[in-house]
Scaffold this motif. Structure first.
Motif, PDB file in Angstrom:
ATOM      1  N   TYR A 167       0.118 -44.394  -5.965  1.00  0.00           N
ATOM      2  CA  TYR A 167      -0.915 -44.668  -7.270  1.00  0.00           C
ATOM      3  C   TYR A 167      -1.071 -43.599  -8.203  1.00  0.00           C
ATOM      4  O   TYR A 167      -1.180 -42.805  -8.067  1.00  0.00           O
ATOM      5  CB  TYR A 167      -2.381 -44.808  -6.919  1.00  0.00           C
ATOM      6  CG  TYR A 167      -2.892 -46.071  -6.220  1.00  0.00           C
ATOM      7  CD1 TYR A 167      -3.603 -47.186  -6.383  1.00  0.00           C
ATOM      8  CD2 TYR A 167      -2.481 -46.198  -4.898  1.00  0.00           C
ATOM      9  CE1 TYR A 167      -3.273 -48.944  -5.982  1.00  0.00           C
ATOM     10  CE2 TYR A 167      -2.166 -47.777  -3.795  1.00  0.00           C
ATOM     11  CZ  TYR A 167      -2.792 -48.646  -4.636  1.00  0.00           C
ATOM     12  OH  TYR A 167      -3.067 -50.088  -3.824  1.00  0.00           O
ATOM     13  N   LYS A 224     -14.558 -52.938  -3.730  1.00  0.00           N
ATOM     14  CA  LYS A 224     -14.036 -53.703  -4.036  1.00  0.00           C
ATOM     15  C   LYS A 224     -15.271 -54.224  -5.213  1.00  0.00           C
ATOM     16  O   LYS A 224     -16.458 -54.922  -4.987  1.00  0.00           O
ATOM     17  CB  LYS A 224     -13.697 -54.903  -3.569  1.00  0.00           C
ATOM     18  CG  LYS A 224     -12.875 -55.546  -4.642  1.00  0.00           C
ATOM     19  CD  LYS A 224     -12.269 -57.417  -3.459  1.00  0.00           C
ATOM     20  CE  LYS A 224     -11.500 -58.053  -4.930  1.00  0.00           C
ATOM     21  NZ  LYS A 224     -10.923 -58.890  -3.914  1.00  0.00           N
ATOM     22  N   ILE A 273     -11.925 -49.403  -3.031  1.00  0.00           N
ATOM     23  CA  ILE A 273     -11.190 -49.276  -4.295  1.00  0.00           C
ATOM     24  C   ILE A 273     -11.540 -47.457  -4.662  1.00  0.00           C
ATOM     25  O   ILE A 273     -12.290 -46.755  -3.827  1.00  0.00           O
ATOM     26  CB  ILE A 273     -11.286 -48.966  -5.317  1.00  0.00           C
ATOM     27  CG1 ILE A 273     -12.421 -49.093  -6.644  1.00  0.00           C
ATOM     28  CG2 ILE A 273     -11.470 -50.854  -5.369  1.00  0.00           C
ATOM     29  CD1 ILE A 273     -13.085 -49.418  -7.309  1.00  0.00           C
ATOM     30  N   LYS A 322      -1.927 -50.979 -10.414  1.00  0.00           N
ATOM     31  CA  LYS A 322      -1.662 -51.343  -9.020  1.00  0.00           C
ATOM     32  C   LYS A 322      -0.364 -50.299  -8.552  1.00  0.00           C
ATOM     33  O   LYS A 322      -0.208 -49.570  -9.537  1.00  0.00           O
ATOM     34  CB  LYS A 322      -1.180 -52.432  -9.583  1.00  0.00           C
ATOM     35  CG  LYS A 322      -2.106 -53.117  -9.860  1.00  0.00           C
ATOM     36  CD  LYS A 322      -1.826 -54.653 -10.175  1.00  0.00           C
ATOM     37  CE  LYS A 322      -2.529 -55.908 -10.767  1.00  0.00           C
ATOM     38  NZ  LYS A 322      -1.821 -57.169 -11.036  1.00  0.00           N
ATOM     39  N   THR A 357      -9.730 -50.772 -16.528  1.00  0.00           N
ATOM     40  CA  THR A 357      -8.452 -52.089 -16.325  1.00  0.00           C
ATOM     41  C   THR A 357      -8.003 -50.651 -14.945  1.00  0.00           C
ATOM     42  O   THR A 357      -8.117 -48.989 -14.556  1.00  0.00           O
ATOM     43  CB  THR A 357      -7.826 -51.662 -17.370  1.00  0.00           C
ATOM     44  OG1 THR A 357      -8.138 -51.660 -18.776  1.00  0.00           O
ATOM     45  CG2 THR A 357      -6.104 -52.030 -16.885  1.00  0.00           C
ATOM     46  N   ASN A 358      -7.607 -51.163 -14.075  1.00  0.00           N
ATOM     47  CA  ASN A 358      -7.251 -51.154 -12.319  1.00  0.00           C
ATOM     48  C   ASN A 358      -5.775 -50.470 -12.495  1.00  0.00           C
ATOM     49  O   ASN A 358      -5.276 -51.163 -13.307  1.00  0.00           O
ATOM     50  CB  ASN A 358      -7.318 -51.730 -12.184  1.00  0.00           C
ATOM     51  CG  ASN A 358      -9.207 -52.286 -11.766  1.00  0.00           C
ATOM     52  OD1 ASN A 358      -9.614 -51.618 -11.383  1.00  0.00           O
ATOM     53  ND2 ASN A 358      -9.159 -53.538 -10.830  1.00  0.00           N
ATOM     54  N   SER A 403      -9.806 -45.949 -12.469  1.00  0.00           N
ATOM     55  CA  SER A 403     -10.468 -46.660 -11.143  1.00  0.00           C
ATOM     56  C   SER A 403      -8.581 -47.134 -10.613  1.00  0.00           C
ATOM     57  O   SER A 403      -7.332 -47.602 -11.437  1.00  0.00           O
ATOM     58  CB  SER A 403     -11.704 -47.668 -10.337  1.00  0.00           C
ATOM     59  OG  SER A 403     -10.547 -48.244 -12.395  1.00  0.00           O
ATOM     60  N   SER A 404      -8.463 -47.446  -9.474  1.00  0.00           N
ATOM     61  CA  SER A 404      -7.856 -48.412  -8.362  1.00  0.00           C
ATOM     62  C   SER A 404      -7.611 -49.713  -8.592  1.00  0.00           C
ATOM     63  O   SER A 404      -9.108 -50.140  -8.055  1.00  0.00           O
ATOM     64  CB  SER A 404      -7.304 -47.911  -6.999  1.00  0.00           C
ATOM     65  OG  SER A 404      -8.018 -47.716  -6.318  1.00  0.00           O
ATOM     66  N   ASP A 405      -7.426 -51.113  -7.776  1.00  0.00           N
ATOM     67  CA  ASP A 405      -6.697 -51.800  -7.775  1.00  0.00           C
ATOM     68  C   ASP A 405      -7.623 -51.198  -6.403  1.00  0.00           C
ATOM     69  O   ASP A 405      -7.504 -50.028  -6.078  1.00  0.00           O
ATOM     70  CB  ASP A 405      -6.010 -53.186  -7.733  1.00  0.00           C
ATOM     71  CG  ASP A 405      -5.624 -53.308  -8.560  1.00  0.00           C
ATOM     72  OD1 ASP A 405      -6.939 -53.423  -9.729  1.00  0.00           O
ATOM     73  OD2 ASP A 405      -4.208 -53.743  -9.037  1.00  0.00           O
ATOM     74  N   MET A 406      -7.589 -52.817  -5.326  1.00  0.00           N
ATOM     75  CA  MET A 406      -8.599 -52.581  -4.076  1.00  0.00           C
ATOM     76  C   MET A 406      -7.175 -52.001  -2.677  1.00  0.00           C
ATOM     77  O   MET A 406      -6.046 -52.612  -3.292  1.00  0.00           O
ATOM     78  CB  MET A 406      -8.652 -54.263  -3.712  1.00  0.00           C
ATOM     79  CG  MET A 406      -9.001 -54.113  -1.586  1.00  0.00           C
ATOM     80  SD  MET A 406     -10.889 -53.242  -1.399  1.00  0.00           S
ATOM     81  CE  MET A 406     -11.103 -54.239  -0.103  1.00  0.00           C
TER      82      MET A 406
END
Length: 387
Positions: free
Chosen positions: A165, A185, A135, A231, A228-229, A153-156
């Motif tokens: 993103y 992750k 991530i 997507k 919260t990520n 932060s991002s998702d995986m």
């Protein structure tokens, strides 16, 4: 204090607030351009990983099995996470700080390389594939290595093609440094070997500034309190420009079949067109696979041997999606091939690219095999100089 003075002070305060709301902070070298090489942070960026560990990599430099073409220009940043509980990050001192309480937006393209092969400290005599995803974490701080506040932060990132993103954050304090970090992750049950590729970062700009294009990546908001990520937009495809170096004169195209690396310049003519055999893309992707890289290396060798040859790289798709989607995807694929050739040392002035979409099928789009044939890349001879 008289009324006119109060009005003047109020106007100054209002203008100051307006300026803060509409500010744009430009990053130095947002596309991570530099000489491709391992263990070297791109110019304008500071290595802020762990002491005793190697710095990040400017990719693709030809090692570690990373063959992904850049999304923008020629190079990009490669970060890894390691099973010894260390990971890589870079930072940059901003031209002016991000401000406490100010809402900002930032976007970047991310991907994962299917191969990132390297020895480790635990196994120095073996090659380990850092092929798991990671991530992206974004921090604010006031020194190169300080991570004072997690902004987003991002998702995986498990996909191998470039995807946009987009982040939105409001710092609790003002910060002078901006940190981009690869991390495992979350939640982290165990530490593993993985990688994260970064390219084509945007400016950091105020949320009040309207989007310039309606087809920008879909905004997903980040609340640092809830972690919260973000997507990516799965359907967004970058609109890529047509090649600037198009042939000035129309020449007759002649289909010469599959490209062979032992071709000689004296046997070629302007307009000769060759298919790159076994160069296939995954569905909806412009990423170069390891098998495709082997095919392209023959083309690299041919171009380096025949300095007087210039080519157009033409991307083609099958006939199922819409014309607009096919045009964008075929341009993206042609651009990926062109970028790969350039990264391998072929003069970019000898390469142009063009996306033909689904307009030139060579097989029946009603069959699976036919669609696979139509989803292809061709090269066309656009210039010949013989001694």
């Amino acid at each position: 204090m008289n009324r006119s003075t109060l009005v003047a002070l109020a106007l100054v305060a209002f203008c100051g607030m307006l300026g803060a709301q509409t500010e744009i902070i430009y990053l130095e070298n947002p596309s991570f351009e530099d000489e491709p090489r391992p263990g070297w942070q791109p110019r304008g960026w500071i290595d802020c990983g762990f002491a005793g560990e190697s710095p990040p990599d400017v990719q693709p430099f030809g090692g570690f099995g990373v063959t992904q073409a850049a999304h923008d220009d020629n190079t990009y940043l490669g970060l890894v996470v390691r099973d010894n509980k260390t990971w890589e990050a870079v930072s940059q001192r901003l031209a002016r700080p991000i401000r406490e309480g100010q809402c900002y937006r930032f976007s970047i393209y991310l991907a994962r390389s299917a191969q990132y092969v390297s020895p480790t400290k635990r196994k120095p005599n073996e090659l380990t594939n850092f092929n798991k995803g990671a991530i992206l974490r974004i921090y604010g701080g006031n020194s190169p290595r300080e991570k004072a506040e997690l902004l987003a932060s991002s998702d995986m990132v498990s996909h191998t093609d470039w995807r946009p993103y987009k982040f939105e954050f409001t710092p609790k304090k003002s910060y002078r440094y901006f940190v981009l970090e690869a991390y495992y992750k979350t939640p982290t049950m165990f530490y593993y070997n993985g990688n994260l590729l970064l390219d084509n970062a945007s400016e950091i700009y105020s949320c009040e500034i309207p989007e310039e294009k309606p087809d920008n990546p879909i905004l997903a908001q980040v609340d640092p309190e809830k972690k919260t990520n973000v997507k990516p937009s799965p359907k967004e495809e970058p609109v890529l420009p047509e090649a600037k170096e198009e042939p000035k004169e129309e020449v007759k195209e002649v289909d010469r079949g599959d490209f062979k690396g032992d071709l000689k310049a004296e046997d070629l003519a302007l307009g000769d067109k060759f298919r790159l055999d076994n160069l296939y893309f995954q569905a909806d992707s412009s990423s170069i696979t390891p098998a495709a890289a082997l095919e392209l290396n023959e083309l690299v060798a041919f171009m380096k041997k025949n300095k007087g040859v210039s080519i157009e790289v033409g991307g083609h798709t099958n006939g199922l999606p819409t014309h607009d989607y096919c045009d964008k995807l075929s341009r993206a694929r042609a651009k990926s091939i062109s970028a790969y050739l350039t990264a391998k040392g072929v003069d970019r002035r000898r390469i142009s690219y063009r996306g033909y979409g689904k307009r030139k099928p060579i097989a029946d789009n009603e069959t699976r095999e036919g669609r696979k044939c139509n989803q292809r890349v061709e090269i066309k001879i656009t210039k010949l100089e013989r001694n």
